[in-house]
Design an enzyme around this catalytic site. Structure first.
Site, PDB file in Angstrom:
ATOM      1  N   ARG A   8     -24.364 -59.083 -38.966  1.00 41.56           N
ATOM      2  CA  ARG A   8     -23.147 -58.335 -38.603  1.00 41.56           C
ATOM      3  C   ARG A   8     -21.978 -58.873 -39.431  1.00 41.56           C
ATOM      4  O   ARG A   8     -22.015 -58.868 -40.625  1.00 41.56           O
ATOM      5  CB  ARG A   8     -22.902 -58.444 -37.102  1.00 41.56           C
ATOM      6  CG  ARG A   8     -23.904 -57.626 -36.290  1.00 41.56           C
ATOM      7  CD  ARG A   8     -23.851 -57.973 -34.846  1.00 41.56           C
ATOM      8  NE  ARG A   8     -24.171 -59.374 -34.664  1.00 41.56           N
ATOM      9  CZ  ARG A   8     -24.045 -60.063 -33.546  1.00 41.56           C
ATOM     10  NH1 ARG A   8     -23.570 -59.466 -32.489  1.00 41.56           N
ATOM     11  NH2 ARG A   8     -24.387 -61.322 -33.470  1.00 41.56           N
ATOM     12  N   LYS A  22     -30.935 -69.699 -23.744  1.00 41.99           N
ATOM     13  CA  LYS A  22     -30.064 -68.708 -23.103  1.00 41.99           C
ATOM     14  C   LYS A  22     -30.452 -68.500 -21.643  1.00 41.99           C
ATOM     15  O   LYS A  22     -31.638 -68.544 -21.296  1.00 41.99           O
ATOM     16  CB  LYS A  22     -30.187 -67.368 -23.829  1.00 41.99           C
ATOM     17  CG  LYS A  22     -29.408 -67.311 -25.108  1.00 41.99           C
ATOM     18  CD  LYS A  22     -29.361 -65.890 -25.645  1.00 41.99           C
ATOM     19  CE  LYS A  22     -28.561 -65.830 -26.922  1.00 41.99           C
ATOM     20  NZ  LYS A  22     -28.542 -64.497 -27.509  1.00 41.99           N
ATOM     21  N   SER A  36     -24.831 -58.265 -27.173  1.00 44.37           N
ATOM     22  CA  SER A  36     -25.322 -58.088 -25.806  1.00 44.37           C
ATOM     23  C   SER A  36     -24.333 -58.699 -24.810  1.00 44.37           C
ATOM     24  O   SER A  36     -24.102 -58.157 -23.735  1.00 44.37           O
ATOM     25  CB  SER A  36     -26.691 -58.741 -25.655  1.00 44.37           C
ATOM     26  OG  SER A  36     -27.606 -58.115 -26.515  1.00 44.37           O
ATOM     27  N   HIS A  60     -29.214 -53.418 -32.223  1.00 46.72           N
ATOM     28  CA  HIS A  60     -30.618 -53.769 -32.468  1.00 46.72           C
ATOM     29  C   HIS A  60     -31.401 -52.524 -32.914  1.00 46.72           C
ATOM     30  O   HIS A  60     -32.217 -52.577 -33.826  1.00 46.72           O
ATOM     31  CB  HIS A  60     -31.274 -54.302 -31.196  1.00 46.72           C
ATOM     32  CG  HIS A  60     -30.615 -55.525 -30.617  1.00 46.72           C
ATOM     33  ND1 HIS A  60     -30.150 -55.596 -29.334  1.00 46.72           N
ATOM     34  CD2 HIS A  60     -30.344 -56.729 -31.168  1.00 46.72           C
ATOM     35  CE1 HIS A  60     -29.626 -56.787 -29.104  1.00 46.72           C
ATOM     36  NE2 HIS A  60     -29.714 -57.497 -30.203  1.00 46.72           N
TER      37      HIS A  60
HETATM   38  N1  COA Z   1     -26.381 -55.613 -33.706  1.00 43.57           N
HETATM   39  C1  COA Z   1     -25.775 -55.972 -32.582  1.00 43.57           C
HETATM   40  N2  COA Z   1     -25.953 -57.149 -31.984  1.00 43.57           N
HETATM   41  C2  COA Z   1     -26.820 -57.988 -32.541  1.00 43.57           C
HETATM   42  C3  COA Z   1     -27.504 -57.684 -33.705  1.00 43.57           C
HETATM   43  C4  COA Z   1     -27.252 -56.426 -34.294  1.00 43.57           C
HETATM   44  N3  COA Z   1     -27.841 -56.047 -35.407  1.00 43.57           N
HETATM   45  N4  COA Z   1     -28.284 -58.721 -34.021  1.00 43.57           N
HETATM   46  C5  COA Z   1     -28.080 -59.656 -33.095  1.00 43.57           C
HETATM   47  N5  COA Z   1     -27.203 -59.217 -32.186  1.00 43.57           N
HETATM   48  C6  COA Z   1     -26.634 -59.972 -31.103  1.00 43.57           C
HETATM   49  C7  COA Z   1     -27.489 -60.108 -29.918  1.00 43.57           C
HETATM   50  O1  COA Z   1     -27.254 -59.063 -29.005  1.00 43.57           O
HETATM   51  C8  COA Z   1     -27.050 -61.446 -29.387  1.00 43.57           C
HETATM   52  O2  COA Z   1     -25.890 -61.304 -28.654  1.00 43.57           O
HETATM   53  P1  COA Z   1     -25.590 -62.273 -27.446  1.00 43.57           P
HETATM   54  O3  COA Z   1     -25.569 -63.663 -28.020  1.00 43.57           O
HETATM   55  O4  COA Z   1     -24.299 -61.759 -26.988  1.00 43.57           O
HETATM   56  O5  COA Z   1     -26.737 -62.113 -26.501  1.00 43.57           O
HETATM   57  C9  COA Z   1     -26.718 -62.234 -30.623  1.00 43.57           C
HETATM   58  O6  COA Z   1     -26.436 -61.288 -31.590  1.00 43.57           O
HETATM   59  C10 COA Z   1     -27.834 -63.073 -31.149  1.00 43.57           C
HETATM   60  O7  COA Z   1     -29.004 -62.618 -30.548  1.00 43.57           O
HETATM   61  P2  COA Z   1     -30.455 -62.569 -31.055  1.00 43.57           P
HETATM   62  O8  COA Z   1     -30.635 -61.729 -32.250  1.00 43.57           O
HETATM   63  O9  COA Z   1     -31.250 -62.224 -29.872  1.00 43.57           O
HETATM   64  O10 COA Z   1     -30.641 -63.981 -31.527  1.00 43.57           O
HETATM   65  P3  COA Z   1     -30.832 -65.151 -30.610  1.00 43.57           P
HETATM   66  O11 COA Z   1     -29.997 -66.226 -31.135  1.00 43.57           O
HETATM   67  O12 COA Z   1     -30.645 -64.871 -29.198  1.00 43.57           O
HETATM   68  O13 COA Z   1     -32.382 -65.344 -30.856  1.00 43.57           O
HETATM   69  C11 COA Z   1     -34.320 -66.035 -32.000  1.00 43.57           C
HETATM   70  C12 COA Z   1     -32.805 -65.961 -31.952  1.00 43.57           C
HETATM   71  C13 COA Z   1     -34.979 -65.513 -30.780  1.00 43.57           C
HETATM   72  C14 COA Z   1     -34.732 -65.218 -33.187  1.00 43.57           C
HETATM   73  C15 COA Z   1     -34.625 -67.524 -32.222  1.00 43.57           C
HETATM   74  O14 COA Z   1     -34.105 -68.259 -31.143  1.00 43.57           O
HETATM   75  C16 COA Z   1     -36.104 -67.783 -32.343  1.00 43.57           C
HETATM   76  O15 COA Z   1     -36.686 -67.529 -33.364  1.00 43.57           O
HETATM   77  N6  COA Z   1     -36.715 -68.287 -31.277  1.00 43.57           N
HETATM   78  C17 COA Z   1     -38.122 -68.664 -31.248  1.00 43.57           C
HETATM   79  C18 COA Z   1     -38.288 -70.167 -31.265  1.00 43.57           C
HETATM   80  C19 COA Z   1     -38.100 -70.707 -32.659  1.00 43.57           C
HETATM   81  O16 COA Z   1     -38.848 -70.440 -33.559  1.00 43.57           O
HETATM   82  N7  COA Z   1     -37.069 -71.544 -32.797  1.00 43.57           N
HETATM   83  C20 COA Z   1     -36.760 -72.182 -34.070  1.00 43.57           C
HETATM   84  C21 COA Z   1     -35.818 -71.324 -34.863  1.00 43.57           C
HETATM   85  S1  COA Z   1     -35.392 -72.123 -36.372  1.00 43.57           S
END
Ligand code: COA
Length: 167
Positions: free
Chosen positions: A91, A42, A129, A18
């Site tokens: 990624r 989550k 994560s 991140h």
């Molecule tokens: N390097 C390393 N790891 C990364 C990364 C990077 N560049 N980018 C993402 N990750 C990992 C995260 O650690 C996470 O790992 P985990 O699943 O083991 O915890 C995974 O990739 C995805 O995580 P994240 O980027 O936090 O995405 P998410 O799926 O958890 O969250 C949101 C996505 C929060 C952006 C999305 O749910 C959202 O927009 N929520 C708001 C509500 C909304 O608008 N919903 C409608 C969406 S269409």
């Protein structure tokens, strides 16, 4: 022009993956808002306040970066902030389908919201994560994967979750 981007995620906890995206993203805009999502399906290891605190400490060296809580839809957050685009990291190939779907749905919800992707650096291509938590829970060294401020509490929390005492 005052360019603003939003980098959303759950950050449970923040990793160097991140931070790589945040550091590089911050160079492209005047203001980068890291949006910590609250209402996702989550099951979090860390509370919202903890996730924000770790991020605030980790981004403190980067100028123009701030950390906010995001309670509702990403598109509403972006609109209220007057941001120019959403920033996401890509990624391996496996991220593509999910990111493609999310960017597309966000565009359907709010056509003016663009998503811009930065490809992860080689060093962080395999980081997540979930894996960092798993390694910490089994006593592995996570210092190359997550900032120092996260490590003590991560170890304690994961050992407790997995029922491994520290002794
Ligand atoms: N390097 C390393 N790891 C990364 C990364 C990077 N560049 N980018 C993402 N990750 C990992 C995260 O650690 C996470 O790992 P985990 O699943 O083991 O915890 C995974 O990739 C995805 O995580 P994240 O980027 O936090 O995405 P998410 O799926 O958890 O969250 C949101 C996505 C929060 C952006 C999305 O749910 C959202 O927009 N929520 C708001 C509500 C909304 O608008 N919903 C409608 C969406 S269409």
């Amino acid at each position: 022009m005052n360019r603003i981007a939003v980098y959303p995620g759950t950050f449970d906890p923040v990793t160097f993956g991140h931070l790589d995206i945040i550091r590089r993203g911050a160079l492209l805009v005047d203001r980068l808002v890291v949006a910590v999502a609250v209402n996702t399906e989550k099951q979090f290891l860390f509370t919202t306040q903890e996730r924000i605190r770790f991020l605030e400490e980790a981004v403190s060296p980067f100028p123009g970066v701030e950390v906010c809580q995001m309670d509702g839809l990403l598109v509403n957050f972006v609109r209220e902030l007057g941001a120019d685009f959403v920033l996401r990291g890509l990624r391996a190939v496996s991220d593509f389908e999910y990111e493609f779907q999310m960017a597309g749905m966000n565009r359907k919800l709010s056509p003016e919201v663009e998503t811009i992707f930065l490809v992860s650096g080689e060093e962080t291509m395999f980081l997540s994560s979930r894996l960092v938590k798993e390694i910490a829970g089994m006593g592995g060294d996570v210092s190359r994967f997550t900032p120092a401020c996260v490590i003590p509490e991560l170890g304690r929390r994961m050992m407790a979750r997995l029922g491994r005492g520290s002794g």
